[in-house]
Design a protein around this motif. Structure first.
Motif, PDB file in Angstrom:
ATOM      1  N   ASP A   1       0.899  -1.151   0.000  1.00 51.32           N
ATOM      2  CA  ASP A   1       0.000   0.000   0.000  1.00 51.32           C
ATOM      3  C   ASP A   1       0.942   1.207   0.000  1.00 51.32           C
ATOM      4  OD1 ASP A   1      -1.630   2.162   0.523  1.00 51.32           O
ATOM      5  OD2 ASP A   1      -2.861   1.091   1.997  1.00 51.32           O
ATOM      6  N   HIS A   2       1.260   1.698  -1.183  1.00 48.37           N
ATOM      7  CA  HIS A   2       2.272   2.746  -1.327  1.00 48.37           C
ATOM      8  C   HIS A   2       1.871   4.057  -0.652  1.00 48.37           C
ATOM      9  CE1 HIS A   2       4.776   0.285  -3.854  1.00 48.37           C
ATOM     10  NE2 HIS A   2       3.746   0.018  -4.628  1.00 48.37           N
ATOM     11  N   SER A   3       0.570   4.288  -0.505  1.00 41.34           N
ATOM     12  CA  SER A   3       0.134   5.554   0.097  1.00 41.34           C
ATOM     13  C   SER A   3       0.547   5.667   1.559  1.00 41.34           C
ATOM     14  CB  SER A   3      -1.382   5.725  -0.035  1.00 41.34           C
ATOM     15  OG  SER A   3      -2.062   4.710   0.699  1.00 41.34           O
ATOM     16  N   VAL A   4       0.733   4.530   2.243  1.00 42.35           N
ATOM     17  CA  VAL A   4       1.152   4.573   3.647  1.00 42.35           C
ATOM     18  C   VAL A   4       2.465   3.819   3.874  1.00 42.35           C
ATOM     19  CG1 VAL A   4      -1.135   4.991   4.614  1.00 42.35           C
ATOM     20  CG2 VAL A   4      -0.396   2.635   4.210  1.00 42.35           C
ATOM     21  N   ARG A   5       3.128   3.391   2.798  1.00 40.36           N
ATOM     22  CA  ARG A   5       4.436   2.719   2.833  1.00 40.36           C
ATOM     23  C   ARG A   5       4.432   1.478   3.726  1.00 40.36           C
ATOM     24  NH1 ARG A   5       6.749   4.603  -0.858  1.00 40.36           N
ATOM     25  NH2 ARG A   5       8.574   3.329  -0.553  1.00 40.36           N
ATOM     26  N   THR A   6       3.382   0.648   3.542  1.00 39.53           N
ATOM     27  CA  THR A   6       3.289  -0.626   4.248  1.00 39.53           C
ATOM     28  C   THR A   6       2.985  -1.717   3.227  1.00 39.53           C
ATOM     29  OG1 THR A   6       0.900  -0.507   4.671  1.00 39.53           O
ATOM     30  CG2 THR A   6       2.350   0.527   6.301  1.00 39.53           C
ATOM     31  N   ALA A   7       3.066  -2.969   3.672  1.00 41.92           N
ATOM     32  CA  ALA A   7       2.710  -4.080   2.793  1.00 41.92           C
ATOM     33  C   ALA A   7       2.282  -5.271   3.631  1.00 41.92           C
ATOM     34  CB  ALA A   7       3.886  -4.477   1.902  1.00 41.92           C
ATOM     35  N   GLU A   8       1.383  -6.050   3.061  1.00 35.50           N
ATOM     36  CA  GLU A   8       1.045  -7.346   3.641  1.00 35.50           C
ATOM     37  C   GLU A   8       2.026  -8.371   3.085  1.00 35.50           C
ATOM     38  OE1 GLU A   8      -2.648 -10.537   4.113  1.00 35.50           O
ATOM     39  OE2 GLU A   8      -2.919  -8.773   2.840  1.00 35.50           O
ATOM     40  N   PHE A   9       2.434  -9.312   3.919  1.00 38.44           N
ATOM     41  CA  PHE A   9       3.375 -10.360   3.530  1.00 38.44           C
ATOM     42  C   PHE A   9       2.645 -11.700   3.471  1.00 38.44           C
ATOM     43  CE2 PHE A   9       6.329 -13.737   5.050  1.00 38.44           C
ATOM     44  CZ  PHE A   9       7.200 -13.737   3.975  1.00 38.44           C
ATOM     45  N   VAL A  10       2.931 -12.454   2.409  1.00 37.50           N
ATOM     46  CA  VAL A  10       2.386 -13.806   2.245  1.00 37.50           C
ATOM     47  C   VAL A  10       3.532 -14.697   1.778  1.00 37.50           C
ATOM     48  CG1 VAL A  10       0.687 -15.236   1.034  1.00 37.50           C
ATOM     49  CG2 VAL A  10       0.133 -12.852   1.565  1.00 37.50           C
ATOM     50  N   ILE A  11       3.619 -15.889   2.339  1.00 36.13           N
ATOM     51  CA  ILE A  11       4.655 -16.838   1.927  1.00 36.13           C
ATOM     52  C   ILE A  11       4.025 -18.208   1.698  1.00 36.13           C
ATOM     53  CG2 ILE A  11       5.276 -17.446   4.296  1.00 36.13           C
ATOM     54  CD1 ILE A  11       8.232 -17.647   3.302  1.00 36.13           C
ATOM     55  N   MET A  12       4.573 -18.924   0.736  1.00 34.14           N
ATOM     56  CA  MET A  12       4.138 -20.279   0.427  1.00 34.14           C
ATOM     57  C   MET A  12       5.391 -21.123   0.220  1.00 34.14           C
ATOM     58  SD  MET A  12       2.146 -21.518  -3.006  1.00 34.14           S
ATOM     59  CE  MET A  12       3.406 -20.826  -4.071  1.00 34.14           C
ATOM     60  N   LEU A  13       5.493 -22.209   0.972  1.00 40.34           N
ATOM     61  CA  LEU A  13       6.616 -23.133   0.803  1.00 40.34           C
ATOM     62  C   LEU A  13       6.110 -24.487   0.345  1.00 40.34           C
ATOM     63  CD1 LEU A  13       8.865 -22.542   3.944  1.00 40.34           C
ATOM     64  CD2 LEU A  13       9.283 -21.783   1.606  1.00 40.34           C
ATOM     65  N   GLY A  14       6.830 -25.098  -0.591  1.00 37.79           N
ATOM     66  CA  GLY A  14       6.522 -26.453  -0.996  1.00 37.79           C
ATOM     67  C   GLY A  14       6.760 -27.410   0.161  1.00 37.79           C
TER      68      GLY A  14
ATOM     69  N   THR B   1      12.497  -1.281  -1.188  1.00 40.13           N
ATOM     70  CA  THR B   1      11.173  -0.692  -1.408  1.00 40.13           C
ATOM     71  C   THR B   1      10.899   0.450  -0.445  1.00 40.13           C
ATOM     72  OG1 THR B   1      10.451  -2.892  -2.101  1.00 40.13           O
ATOM     73  CG2 THR B   1       8.735  -1.289  -1.750  1.00 40.13           C
ATOM     74  N   ASN B   2      11.703   0.569   0.617  1.00 39.68           N
ATOM     75  CA  ASN B   2      11.587   1.637   1.608  1.00 39.68           C
ATOM     76  C   ASN B   2      10.229   1.651   2.305  1.00 39.68           C
ATOM     77  OD1 ASN B   2      14.238   2.758   1.264  1.00 39.68           O
ATOM     78  ND2 ASN B   2      13.520   3.481  -0.722  1.00 39.68           N
ATOM     79  N   LEU B   3       9.726   0.465   2.608  1.00 39.71           N
ATOM     80  CA  LEU B   3       8.502   0.370   3.392  1.00 39.71           C
ATOM     81  C   LEU B   3       8.844   0.643   4.855  1.00 39.71           C
ATOM     82  CD1 LEU B   3       6.958  -2.839   1.801  1.00 39.71           C
ATOM     83  CD2 LEU B   3       6.378  -0.455   1.304  1.00 39.71           C
ATOM     84  N   ARG B   4       7.878   1.119   5.609  1.00 38.25           N
ATOM     85  CA  ARG B   4       8.129   1.370   7.027  1.00 38.25           C
ATOM     86  C   ARG B   4       7.590   0.254   7.903  1.00 38.25           C
ATOM     87  NH1 ARG B   4       3.541   3.426   9.459  1.00 38.25           N
ATOM     88  NH2 ARG B   4       1.960   4.113   8.002  1.00 38.25           N
TER      89      ARG B   4
END
Length: 194
Positions: free
Chosen positions: A89-102, A126-129
């Motif tokens: 979400d670039h407007s607030v410099r955050t992101a949700e993280f998702v991971i998938m492992l075999g 990416t300079n997320l906070r």
């Protein structure tokens, strides 16, 4: 052009690497996504056809999300073992993280290493906070791996998920750039000499 045997690796540790999301691996990604243990952990209960997954790949490649192929580097030859995704979400410099492992990559520390590398990228490229995630409360192994990688529990969304047919909470976790203390694969490579 690199071959599947010689993939591009952007970030690495001794055991794990992150490289580009690859259209030639769509069938591999799809196979991992159909694993029953992954379906339970994601909270998604419906399998998907390979045809639908292939169609979705083109949309994913055009989107703004940041996707990595996770590589196991322990055998000397990079082996694809999962996918890590940041949904920014670039407007607030955050992101949700998702991971998938075999299945073959689980319980070997690769999830923790890939999560740390993804946070390193998120905070230093990416300079997320802040990066956050949701995980089903009964998934204790995933919660431990996220905590080792630098995430902290910050709350729960009550009765928001299902685990093996039972209603459960979703645990919300976050990691802040200002608190990221894992060794960086990026900052030593770009540090300027004094």
């Amino acid at each position: 052009m690199t071959s599947p045997a010689d993939p591009i690796i952007w970030l690495r540790t001794e055991t794990c690497g992150l490289g580009p999301y690859r259209t030639d691996l769509v069938e591999t990604y799809w196979r991992w996504e159909q694993d029953p243990a992954l379906l339970v952990g994601y909270g998604r209960q419906a399998p998907e056809s390979l045809e639908a997954r292939t169609e979705g790949m083109a949309h994913q490649q055009r989107g703004e999300n940041i996707r990595f192929t996770i590589y196991d580097l322990t055998s000397g030859e990079p082996t694809p073992t999962g996918v890590a995704t940041l949904l920014p979400d670039h407007s607030v410099r955050t992101a949700e993280f998702v991971i998938m492992l075999g299945p073959e990559a689980r319980s070997r520390g690769l999830g923790t290493a890939a999560t740390q590398l993804t946070l390193d990228y998120a905070f230093h490229i990416t300079n997320l906070r802040m990066v956050w995630l949701k995980v089903l409360a009964p998934n204790a192994g995933a919660i431990r791996a996220y905590e080792k990688a630098g995430f902290q529990k910050v709350g729960a969304i009550r009765q928001a998920g299902y685990w093996l047919g039972q209603v459960c909470d979703e645990v919300v976790m976050d990691a802040l750039a200002s608190e990221f203390s894992a060794p960086s694969a990026i900052t030593p490579a770009v540090a300027t000499p004094a």
